[in-house]
Design a protein around this motif. Structure first.
Motif, PDB file in Angstrom:
ATOM      1  N   SER A   1      23.816 -22.605   1.109  1.00  0.00           N
ATOM      2  CA  SER A   1      25.302 -22.769   1.029  1.00  0.00           C
ATOM      3  C   SER A   1      25.735 -23.205   2.284  1.00  0.00           C
ATOM      4  CB  SER A   1      25.772 -22.003  -0.048  1.00  0.00           C
ATOM      5  OG  SER A   1      26.805 -20.938   1.951  1.00  0.00           O
ATOM      6  N   ALA A   2      27.378 -24.237   2.175  1.00  0.00           N
ATOM      7  CA  ALA A   2      27.704 -24.507   3.699  1.00  0.00           C
ATOM      8  C   ALA A   2      28.293 -23.578   4.002  1.00  0.00           C
ATOM      9  CB  ALA A   2      28.977 -25.745   2.950  1.00  0.00           C
ATOM     10  N   ASP A   3      28.886 -22.539   4.004  1.00  0.00           N
ATOM     11  CA  ASP A   3      29.189 -21.206   4.536  1.00  0.00           C
ATOM     12  C   ASP A   3      28.038 -20.193   3.842  1.00  0.00           C
ATOM     13  OD1 ASP A   3      31.014 -19.297   4.735  1.00  0.00           O
ATOM     14  OD2 ASP A   3      32.578 -20.451   4.651  1.00  0.00           O
ATOM     15  N   PRO A   4      26.805 -19.988   4.923  1.00  0.00           N
ATOM     16  CA  PRO A   4      26.273 -19.009   4.714  1.00  0.00           C
ATOM     17  C   PRO A   4      26.216 -17.131   4.339  1.00  0.00           C
ATOM     18  CG  PRO A   4      26.037 -19.741   6.862  1.00  0.00           C
ATOM     19  CD  PRO A   4      27.019 -20.074   6.250  1.00  0.00           C
ATOM     20  N   LEU A   5      27.798 -16.535   5.600  1.00  0.00           N
ATOM     21  CA  LEU A   5      27.710 -15.772   5.397  1.00  0.00           C
ATOM     22  C   LEU A   5      29.112 -14.901   4.457  1.00  0.00           C
ATOM     23  CD1 LEU A   5      27.829 -13.114   7.436  1.00  0.00           C
ATOM     24  CD2 LEU A   5      29.958 -13.264   8.129  1.00  0.00           C
ATOM     25  N   ILE A   6      29.443 -16.114   4.048  1.00  0.00           N
ATOM     26  CA  ILE A   6      29.925 -15.529   2.340  1.00  0.00           C
ATOM     27  C   ILE A   6      28.830 -15.414   1.093  1.00  0.00           C
ATOM     28  CG2 ILE A   6      30.746 -16.894   0.497  1.00  0.00           C
ATOM     29  CD1 ILE A   6      33.216 -17.302   2.409  1.00  0.00           C
ATOM     30  N   GLU A   7      28.146 -16.658   1.250  1.00  0.00           N
ATOM     31  CA  GLU A   7      26.547 -15.888   0.588  1.00  0.00           C
ATOM     32  C   GLU A   7      26.342 -15.417   0.628  1.00  0.00           C
ATOM     33  OE1 GLU A   7      22.101 -18.825  -0.393  1.00  0.00           O
ATOM     34  OE2 GLU A   7      23.670 -19.516   1.525  1.00  0.00           O
ATOM     35  N   TYR A   8      24.929 -14.873   2.120  1.00  0.00           N
ATOM     36  CA  TYR A   8      25.105 -13.497   2.378  1.00  0.00           C
ATOM     37  C   TYR A   8      25.950 -12.169   1.643  1.00  0.00           C
ATOM     38  CZ  TYR A   8      23.289  -9.664   4.658  1.00  0.00           C
ATOM     39  OH  TYR A   8      22.788  -8.110   4.848  1.00  0.00           O
ATOM     40  N   MET A   9      27.022 -12.302   1.627  1.00  0.00           N
ATOM     41  CA  MET A   9      28.184 -11.048   1.002  1.00  0.00           C
ATOM     42  C   MET A   9      27.685 -10.912  -0.518  1.00  0.00           C
ATOM     43  SD  MET A   9      31.038 -11.536   3.995  1.00  0.00           S
ATOM     44  CE  MET A   9      31.654 -12.765   3.861  1.00  0.00           C
ATOM     45  N   SER A  10      27.836 -12.042  -1.408  1.00  0.00           N
ATOM     46  CA  SER A  10      28.099 -12.330  -2.058  1.00  0.00           C
ATOM     47  C   SER A  10      26.966 -11.838  -3.188  1.00  0.00           C
ATOM     48  CB  SER A  10      28.950 -13.757  -2.788  1.00  0.00           C
ATOM     49  OG  SER A  10      29.875 -14.412  -2.002  1.00  0.00           O
ATOM     50  N   GLY A  11      25.613 -11.640  -2.111  1.00  0.00           N
ATOM     51  CA  GLY A  11      24.218 -11.688  -2.813  1.00  0.00           C
ATOM     52  C   GLY A  11      23.683 -10.534  -2.722  1.00  0.00           C
ATOM     53  N   GLU A  12      22.730 -10.545  -3.126  1.00  0.00           N
ATOM     54  CA  GLU A  12      21.479  -9.384  -2.771  1.00  0.00           C
ATOM     55  C   GLU A  12      20.794  -9.459  -1.856  1.00  0.00           C
ATOM     56  OE1 GLU A  12      22.160  -6.680  -4.938  1.00  0.00           O
ATOM     57  OE2 GLU A  12      23.326  -7.360  -6.353  1.00  0.00           O
ATOM     58  N   HIS A  13      21.317  -9.929  -0.806  1.00  0.00           N
ATOM     59  CA  HIS A  13      20.349  -9.900   0.080  1.00  0.00           C
ATOM     60  C   HIS A  13      20.284  -9.036   1.044  1.00  0.00           C
ATOM     61  CE1 HIS A  13      20.538 -14.760  -0.178  1.00  0.00           C
ATOM     62  NE2 HIS A  13      22.043 -14.628  -0.813  1.00  0.00           N
ATOM     63  N   ASN A  14      19.742  -8.714   1.919  1.00  0.00           N
ATOM     64  CA  ASN A  14      19.600  -7.649   3.042  1.00  0.00           C
ATOM     65  C   ASN A  14      18.734  -7.683   4.525  1.00  0.00           C
ATOM     66  OD1 ASN A  14      18.894  -5.102   4.365  1.00  0.00           O
ATOM     67  ND2 ASN A  14      17.937  -3.997   3.292  1.00  0.00           N
ATOM     68  N   ALA A  15      19.511  -7.694   5.583  1.00  0.00           N
ATOM     69  CA  ALA A  15      19.443  -8.123   7.031  1.00  0.00           C
ATOM     70  C   ALA A  15      19.263  -7.548   7.444  1.00  0.00           C
ATOM     71  CB  ALA A  15      20.980  -9.303   7.285  1.00  0.00           C
ATOM     72  N   GLU A  16      19.110  -5.726   7.229  1.00  0.00           N
ATOM     73  CA  GLU A  16      18.496  -4.626   8.158  1.00  0.00           C
ATOM     74  C   GLU A  16      17.189  -5.058   8.597  1.00  0.00           C
ATOM     75  OE1 GLU A  16      20.121  -1.187   6.057  1.00  0.00           O
ATOM     76  OE2 GLU A  16      21.702  -1.701   5.652  1.00  0.00           O
ATOM     77  N   LYS A  17      16.527  -5.197   7.664  1.00  0.00           N
ATOM     78  CA  LYS A  17      14.815  -4.996   8.269  1.00  0.00           C
ATOM     79  C   LYS A  17      14.190  -6.206   8.944  1.00  0.00           C
ATOM     80  CE  LYS A  17      13.763  -8.690   3.781  1.00  0.00           C
ATOM     81  NZ  LYS A  17      12.868  -8.127   2.678  1.00  0.00           N
ATOM     82  N   PHE A  18      15.828  -7.208   9.215  1.00  0.00           N
ATOM     83  CA  PHE A  18      15.654  -8.007  10.117  1.00  0.00           C
ATOM     84  C   PHE A  18      16.105  -7.780  11.677  1.00  0.00           C
ATOM     85  CE2 PHE A  18      15.576 -11.203   6.580  1.00  0.00           C
ATOM     86  CZ  PHE A  18      14.226 -11.291   6.241  1.00  0.00           C
ATOM     87  N   VAL A  19      17.030  -6.959  11.579  1.00  0.00           N
ATOM     88  CA  VAL A  19      17.326  -6.147  13.089  1.00  0.00           C
ATOM     89  C   VAL A  19      16.384  -6.267  14.562  1.00  0.00           C
ATOM     90  CG1 VAL A  19      18.087  -4.163  14.299  1.00  0.00           C
ATOM     91  CG2 VAL A  19      18.935  -5.041  11.473  1.00  0.00           C
ATOM     92  N   ASP A  20      15.063  -5.475  13.957  1.00  0.00           N
ATOM     93  CA  ASP A  20      14.065  -5.311  15.610  1.00  0.00           C
ATOM     94  C   ASP A  20      13.339  -6.855  15.511  1.00  0.00           C
ATOM     95  OD1 ASP A  20      15.158  -2.871  15.603  1.00  0.00           O
ATOM     96  OD2 ASP A  20      13.860  -2.136  14.534  1.00  0.00           O
ATOM     97  N   SER A  21      13.291  -7.939  14.697  1.00  0.00           N
ATOM     98  CA  SER A  21      12.374  -9.239  14.132  1.00  0.00           C
ATOM     99  C   SER A  21      12.545  -9.618  15.857  1.00  0.00           C
ATOM    100  CB  SER A  21      13.180 -10.259  13.373  1.00  0.00           C
ATOM    101  OG  SER A  21      12.689  -9.444  12.400  1.00  0.00           O
ATOM    102  N   ASP A  22      11.444 -10.591  16.904  1.00  0.00           N
ATOM    103  CA  ASP A  22      11.961 -10.900  17.819  1.00  0.00           C
ATOM    104  C   ASP A  22      12.941 -12.266  17.346  1.00  0.00           C
ATOM    105  OD1 ASP A  22       9.649  -9.897  18.571  1.00  0.00           O
ATOM    106  OD2 ASP A  22       7.852 -10.333  18.358  1.00  0.00           O
ATOM    107  N   PRO A  23      13.913 -12.426  18.501  1.00  0.00           N
ATOM    108  CA  PRO A  23      14.473 -13.345  17.942  1.00  0.00           C
ATOM    109  C   PRO A  23      13.831 -14.929  18.183  1.00  0.00           C
ATOM    110  CG  PRO A  23      14.393 -12.433  20.892  1.00  0.00           C
ATOM    111  CD  PRO A  23      13.724 -11.597  19.794  1.00  0.00           C
ATOM    112  N   ASP A  24      14.860 -15.470  17.652  1.00  0.00           N
ATOM    113  CA  ASP A  24      14.339 -17.102  17.462  1.00  0.00           C
ATOM    114  C   ASP A  24      14.893 -18.014  18.324  1.00  0.00           C
ATOM    115  OD1 ASP A  24      12.458 -16.815  14.688  1.00  0.00           O
ATOM    116  OD2 ASP A  24      14.361 -16.100  14.096  1.00  0.00           O
ATOM    117  N   HIS A  25      16.788 -17.476  19.393  1.00  0.00           N
ATOM    118  CA  HIS A  25      16.244 -18.013  20.010  1.00  0.00           C
ATOM    119  C   HIS A  25      17.648 -17.416  20.675  1.00  0.00           C
ATOM    120  CE1 HIS A  25      16.713 -21.402  16.861  1.00  0.00           C
ATOM    121  NE2 HIS A  25      17.227 -20.357  15.688  1.00  0.00           N
TER     122      HIS A  25
END
Length: 291
Positions: A30-54
Motif C-alpha cells: 500500500s501507499a501507507d505501509p505502516l497503516i497496512e502493517y498495523m491493520s493486517g496479520e503481520h509480525n515484524a518481531e522475527k526480523f529484529v535480529d536480521s542483518d540490516p539492509d541499509h
C-alpha cells in the motif's frame, strides 16, 4: 521495535546496526505501509535480529505514517507552558483553557513531514514558533475508550514538532501550513518505553537549549487525551495524537537548525527556510469584490 518509513515508501525496522527492510519481507504494497502493517496479520518481531539492509545515513527518512486520517492535538497541556502563554499574548489571545474546557484541535494531515525535510516559514512578517511534543500513533480503531483501552490501543510513540503561526486565527488554521507537523524519526512500540509519562524531552535551536521538561508535567496523560478524543470521533488506525508542549516556545527564522529529543523515543534534526511572502500582502477578496 522501532518502525521507520524511508526512501519514499519502504517500511523498516530501525536497529542498532541499521534498517531492516519489511516491505519486501512482509509483502507490503500500500501507499501507507505502516497503516497496512498495523491493520493486517503481520509480525515484524522475527526480523529484529536480521542483518540490516541499509545504513541509516544512506536513506531518506520520511514521516513513519505517510498520511494520517487525523492529527489530533492537545492545547496547553503543561503547567509551566500555561503560565507562559498567559503572560505572553503573542502565544495565545485567550485566557487559559484546558482540553476539558474547549477540547482538542485538529491539524491538517497535509502538514505532516518527516525529519529529512525542511520546515518552511510561510510569512516573513509573522511570528512562527517551535513546539516539541510527545506524539503517538493509534494502532486500532477506538471509540468511547476507557483509560485502560486507551493505553492498549496506542501502537507507538514518536517525536513531534508542532509549528505554529502566532495570532488570533483559529488554531487549526495557523498550525496546518505545509511542513508544520514534523514526525519521526521512528514509531517506538510501548515495550521499548518504561513509562511514557516519565520521559525527558528537549529542544534546541542552533545548539542553544530552549525547551526542557518531563512528560510527567502533563495536565492530561496520553490515555486521557485518547479517552476524551474518542468520545466525539472514532479514532482510526494510523491517526496521530500529540500531547502538548512544555514551556520555552520561541520564534524561528530562516536558516535556523532545530534538534529535538525525547528520552527512549529518539531525536530529530530539521532546518528552517523562509518563503519571501508577506502576510499583510496576501489579498483575500470577499465574494463580489473585484480588483
Amino acid at each position: 521495535m522501532r518502525f521507520v518509513r524511508y526512501n519514499g515508501n519502504q517500511l523498516g525496522l530501525l536497529t542498532d546496526d541499521g534498517i531492516v527492510d519489511l516491505t519486501d519481507r512482509l509483502g507490503l504494497t500500500s501507499a501507507d505501509p505502516l497503516i497496512e502493517y498495523m491493520s493486517g496479520e503481520h509480525n515484524a518481531e522475527k526480523f529484529v535480529d536480521s542483518d540490516p539492509d541499509h545504513s541509516i545515513d544512506k536513506v531518506t527518512l520520511e514521516s513513519p505514517v505517510r498520511r494520517p486520517g487525523k492529527v489530533i492535538a492537545a492545547p496547553l497541556n503543561y503547567e509551566a507552558h500555561i503560565e507562559e502563554a498567559i503572560a505572553d499574548k503573542d502565544i495565545t489571545t485567550d485566557e487559559w483553557f484546558s482540553i476539558k474546557d474547549k477540547g482538542y484541535f485538529l491539524k491538517a494531515p497535509s502538514s505532516v513531514i518527516g525529519p529529512s525535510e525542511n520546515i518552511v516559514i510561510p510569512f516573513e512578517d509573522r511570528r512562527i514558533d517551535h513546539e516539541v511534543e510527545l506524539g503517538f500513533v493509534m494502532g486500532e480503531e477506538t471509540k468511547d475508550a476507557d483509560n485502560e483501552t486507551a493505553w492498549e490501543n496506542i501502537f507507538g510513540y514518536t517525536v513531534l514538532l508542532d509549528i505554529s503561526v502566532r495570532g488570533d486565527q483559529d488554531r487549526s488554521n495557523r498550525k496546518s501550513y505545509d511542513t508544520f507537523t514534523v514526525v519521526g524519526p521512528a514509531i517506538v512500540t510501548p515495550d521499548e518505553i518504561d513509562d511514557p509519562q516519565n520521559l525527558d524531552l528537549s529542544l534546541a535551536v542552533n545548539d542553544k537549549a530552549r525547551q526542557e521538561a518531563n512528560t510527567n508535567d502533563m495536565v492530561y496523560t496520553c490515555a486521557d487525551v485518547v479517552q476524551y478524543a474518542s468520545i466525539g470521533a472514532t479514532l482510526q488506525t494510523g491517526d496521530i495524537i500529540t500531547t502538548g508542549t512544555p514551556e520555552g516556545v520561541g520564534p524561528l527564522v530562516d536558516g535556523d537548525s532545530i534538534e529535538a529529543e525525547i528520552e527512549s523515543v529518539g531525536s530529530l534534526n530539521v532546518n528552517v527556510e523562509e518563503r519571501d511572502v508577506s502576510f499583510e500582502d496576501v489579498n483575500v477578496q470577499k465574494h463580489g469584490q473585484t480588483n
